[in-house]
Motif scaffolding. Structure first.
Motif, mmCIF file in Angstrom:
data_model
loop_
_atom_site.group_PDB
_atom_site.id
_atom_site.type_symbol
_atom_site.label_atom_id
_atom_site.label_comp_id
_atom_site.label_asym_id
_atom_site.label_seq_id
_atom_site.Cartn_x
_atom_site.Cartn_y
_atom_site.Cartn_z
ATOM 1 N N THR A 127 66.704 8.189 41.762
ATOM 2 C CA THR A 127 66.415 9.421 42.134
ATOM 3 C C THR A 127 66.905 9.528 43.884
ATOM 4 N N TRP A 148 56.883 8.910 47.089
ATOM 5 C CA TRP A 148 55.576 9.309 46.330
ATOM 6 C C TRP A 148 54.455 9.292 46.958
ATOM 7 N N THR A 155 65.195 15.017 44.270
ATOM 8 C CA THR A 155 64.053 15.568 44.569
ATOM 9 C C THR A 155 64.170 16.064 45.899
ATOM 10 N N VAL A 176 56.915 19.563 45.105
ATOM 11 C CA VAL A 176 57.931 18.578 44.869
ATOM 12 C C VAL A 176 58.695 19.197 43.760
ATOM 13 N N MET A 194 62.379 19.163 41.585
ATOM 14 C CA MET A 194 63.312 18.015 40.964
ATOM 15 C C MET A 194 64.445 18.895 40.277
ATOM 16 N N TRP A 226 66.325 23.847 40.839
ATOM 17 C CA TRP A 226 65.551 22.881 40.867
ATOM 18 C C TRP A 226 64.256 23.543 40.127
ATOM 19 N N ARG A 263 68.754 11.973 38.851
ATOM 20 C CA ARG A 263 67.908 13.251 39.378
ATOM 21 C C ARG A 263 67.805 13.244 40.979
#
Length: 170
Positions: A88, A69, A123, A159, A161, A141, A121
């Motif tokens: 994640t 991140w 990413t 980004v 998710m 997504w 989730r």
């Protein structure tokens, strides 16, 4: 791995952009494959000794203290970046050789990689102008924010998710 990358990203490699170079990719690949929990799927054409790799996808669960991140433009909501190794899954790469694009290989790799994941989730990072962006959205997504990875020459990425468990959106 190297052969599939050179084929799948031939146009990007030819641009001469530092981040898109094959050498930069292999440096990232070596770093990624050393991560705990790495999950990798490979698609082959043919069977037995004559089988040839035509595509691959991989990722790993984000652990506490992840640098994934780092470089966020904005944080969507409080707690968005909180990771514990179970929340994640980072889908790092899906690539398919040019001859095999448009045949459902990427979607099959995507689903095979994510189908058994137990995280909440997933990413991934994708350039906004990449045609795959539209495909990812079709697969469920959603864009959360933007991020510039810490790799030399890295571009600004969206980004995306996806809630898990995976429900295939064909």
């Amino acid at each position: 791995m190297s052969q599939i990358h050179r084929d799948a990203y031939a146009e990007q490699i030819a641009t001469g952009e530092q981040f898109a170079s094959h050498e930069a990719f292999m440096t990232r690949f070596d770093t990624y494959t050393a991560r705990e929990g790495l999950d990798l799927v490979i698609a082959f054409s043919g069977e037995g000794p004559a089988a040839q790799p035509i595509g691959q996808a991989w990722g790993w669960p984000l652990g506490a203290g992840t640098k994934w991140w780092d470089g966020l433009e904005t944080v969507p909501e409080p707690g968005f970046t909180d990771e514990d190794g179970r929340r994640t899954f980072a889908l790092s790469e899906i690539m398919v050789g040019q001859r095999w694009t448009g045949r459902g290989v990427a979607h099959a790799l995507h689903d095979a990689l994510l189908a058994q994941r137990t995280e909440q989730r997933a990413t991934l990072l994708v350039r906004p102008e990449n045609p795959a962006h539209t495909i990812y959205r079709r697969w469920g997504w959603r864009t959360a924010t933007q991020l510039r990875p810490g790799w030399p020459g890295a571009p600004l990425m969206d980004v995306l998710m996806l809630p898990l468990p995976l429900v295939s959106a064909t």
